[in-house]
Design a protein around this motif. Structure first.
Motif, short mmCIF file in Angstrom:
data_model
loop_
_atom_site.label_atom_id
_atom_site.label_comp_id
_atom_site.label_asym_id
_atom_site.label_seq_id
_atom_site.Cartn_x
_atom_site.Cartn_y
_atom_site.Cartn_z
N ALA A 99 0.86 -1.18 0.00
CA ALA A 99 0.00 0.00 0.00
C ALA A 99 0.90 1.23 0.00
N PRO A 100 0.34 2.39 -0.36
CA PRO A 100 1.15 3.61 -0.29
C PRO A 100 1.73 3.83 1.11
N HIS A 101 0.90 3.52 2.15
CA HIS A 101 1.35 3.74 3.53
C HIS A 101 1.18 2.47 4.35
N ARG A 102 1.98 2.33 5.38
CA ARG A 102 2.09 1.04 6.07
C ARG A 102 0.82 0.61 6.79
N LYS A 103 0.02 1.55 7.31
CA LYS A 103 -1.16 1.12 8.08
C LYS A 103 -2.10 0.30 7.21
N ASP A 104 -2.34 0.77 5.99
CA ASP A 104 -3.23 0.03 5.10
C ASP A 104 -2.63 -1.32 4.69
N ALA A 105 -1.30 -1.37 4.55
CA ALA A 105 -0.67 -2.64 4.20
C ALA A 105 -0.85 -3.65 5.34
N PHE A 106 -0.63 -3.21 6.58
CA PHE A 106 -0.83 -4.10 7.74
C PHE A 106 -2.29 -4.54 7.81
N ASP A 107 -3.20 -3.55 7.71
CA ASP A 107 -4.63 -3.85 7.87
C ASP A 107 -5.14 -4.78 6.77
N ALA A 108 -4.72 -4.55 5.55
CA ALA A 108 -5.16 -5.40 4.44
C ALA A 108 -4.63 -6.82 4.60
N CYS A 109 -3.38 -6.94 4.97
CA CYS A 109 -2.78 -8.27 5.17
C CYS A 109 -3.55 -9.03 6.23
N GLU A 110 -3.86 -8.36 7.34
CA GLU A 110 -4.59 -9.01 8.43
C GLU A 110 -6.00 -9.40 7.98
N LEU A 111 -6.67 -8.50 7.28
CA LEU A 111 -8.03 -8.80 6.83
C LEU A 111 -8.04 -10.02 5.91
N ILE A 112 -7.07 -10.09 5.01
CA ILE A 112 -7.03 -11.19 4.05
C ILE A 112 -6.81 -12.52 4.75
N ILE A 113 -5.87 -12.61 5.66
CA ILE A 113 -5.64 -13.89 6.32
C ILE A 113 -6.83 -14.25 7.22
N ASP A 114 -7.41 -13.28 7.89
CA ASP A 114 -8.57 -13.57 8.75
C ASP A 114 -9.74 -14.10 7.91
N ARG A 115 -9.98 -13.49 6.75
CA ARG A 115 -11.10 -13.90 5.91
C ARG A 115 -10.80 -15.24 5.24
N LEU A 116 -9.54 -15.46 4.87
CA LEU A 116 -9.15 -16.75 4.28
C LEU A 116 -9.46 -17.87 5.26
N LYS A 117 -9.16 -17.62 6.53
CA LYS A 117 -9.39 -18.66 7.53
C LYS A 117 -10.88 -18.91 7.77
N GLU A 118 -11.72 -17.93 7.44
CA GLU A 118 -13.16 -18.11 7.60
C GLU A 118 -13.78 -18.86 6.43
N ASP A 119 -13.35 -18.53 5.23
CA ASP A 119 -14.11 -18.95 4.04
C ASP A 119 -13.38 -19.77 2.98
N ALA A 120 -12.06 -19.80 2.99
CA ALA A 120 -11.39 -20.53 1.90
C ALA A 120 -11.60 -22.02 2.09
N PRO A 121 -12.02 -22.74 1.03
CA PRO A 121 -12.24 -24.18 1.14
C PRO A 121 -10.92 -24.94 1.14
N ILE A 122 -10.28 -24.90 2.30
CA ILE A 122 -8.98 -25.54 2.53
C ILE A 122 -9.10 -26.21 3.89
N TRP A 123 -8.56 -27.41 4.00
CA TRP A 123 -8.67 -28.18 5.25
C TRP A 123 -7.31 -28.69 5.67
N LYS A 124 -7.17 -28.95 6.99
CA LYS A 124 -5.93 -29.55 7.44
C LYS A 124 -6.19 -30.70 8.39
N ARG A 125 -5.41 -31.76 8.16
CA ARG A 125 -5.48 -32.96 8.98
C ARG A 125 -4.24 -32.93 9.87
N GLU A 126 -4.51 -32.91 11.17
CA GLU A 126 -3.43 -32.73 12.13
C GLU A 126 -3.00 -34.09 12.67
#
Lengths: 139, 79
Positions: A99-126
């Motif tokens: 992003a042009p400035h760091r706050k938006d880069a941090f916030d966007a990165c966090e939003l993307i990983i949080d949303r990926l963990k909610e909705d991406a059809p990916i599974w893990k077997r532990e």
């Protein structure tokens, strides 16, 4: 979105979001941990097996990235996810956001990983000390 | 015919990764009821699943077009 069995690349992720207008690049690595917590107890983890509905994951992640770019104008983002058998310390996911400035880069990165963990059809077997379970299925 | 896809815990219980089921033009709810009859071991997991038609999340009342791909999406755990 890149989904692949071979090791992910932080350099590739940075290169795909870095540009002259971006003053900041934020990268988040999701790494296989050596433990998890179950009912308050620490359980050792030996390995994780990731699987994905790859075509749908790509669509969902594209939508998530669009959401982030709408919320944080000027953001560019890149997501890679590994599938297959991963050992402790292996990188399972890379999210890079610029992003042009760091706050938006941090916030966007966090939003993307949080949303990926909610909705991406990916599974893990532990594979843990207490047996093999699909994470999220619970008792 | 609809191609039904099973992932993760659903695939383990169904014993198959995908199959053709004759549930075209029925609602997701009706289609899943047919699937549960074919694979009783799925019953306890189905309540925890979301569903996707042609790679988009849908609710149980959505119609599954003939020729579509219907996926059972158990609780996700990416990242």
């Amino acid at each position: 979105m890149i989904v692949r069995e071979t090791p992910l690349s932080v350099d590739e992720a940075i290169a795909s979001v870095k540009h002259a207008g971006a003053g900041a690049v934020v990268v988040m690595l999701g790494i296989v941990r050596d433990h998890t917590r179950k009912d308050g107890a620490r359980v050792g983890v030996v390995k994780l097996e990731y699987e994905a509905y790859a075509e749908m994951a790509a669509k969902i992640v594209a939508q998530i990235v669009d959401e982030s770019c709408a919320k944080f104008p000027g953001v560019r983002a890149s997501v890679q996810h590994r599938v297959g058998s991963l050992a402790i310390g292996d990188v399972a996911v890379v999210v890079a956001a610029s992003a042009p400035h760091r706050k938006d880069a941090f916030d966007a990165c966090e939003l993307i990983i949080d949303r990926l963990k909610e909705d991406a059809p990916i599974w893990k077997r532990e594979h843990g000390d207490d047996g093999v379970t699909w994470v999220g299925m619970g008792p | 015919m609809v191609r039904v896809l099973y992932f993760a815990a659903c695939r383990e219980r169904a014993g198959v990764a995908d199959e053709l089921v004759d549930v075209g033009n029925r609602t997701v709810e009706d289609a899943i009821a047919v699937v549960a009859t074919r694979h009783p071991a799925l019953r306890d997991v189905i309540a925890r699943c979301r569903f996707a038609v042609n790679q988009a999340f849908v609710d149980k009342n959505s119609v599954v077009p003939d020729g579509a791909e219907l996926a059972l999406i158990p609780p996700v755990a990416g990242g």
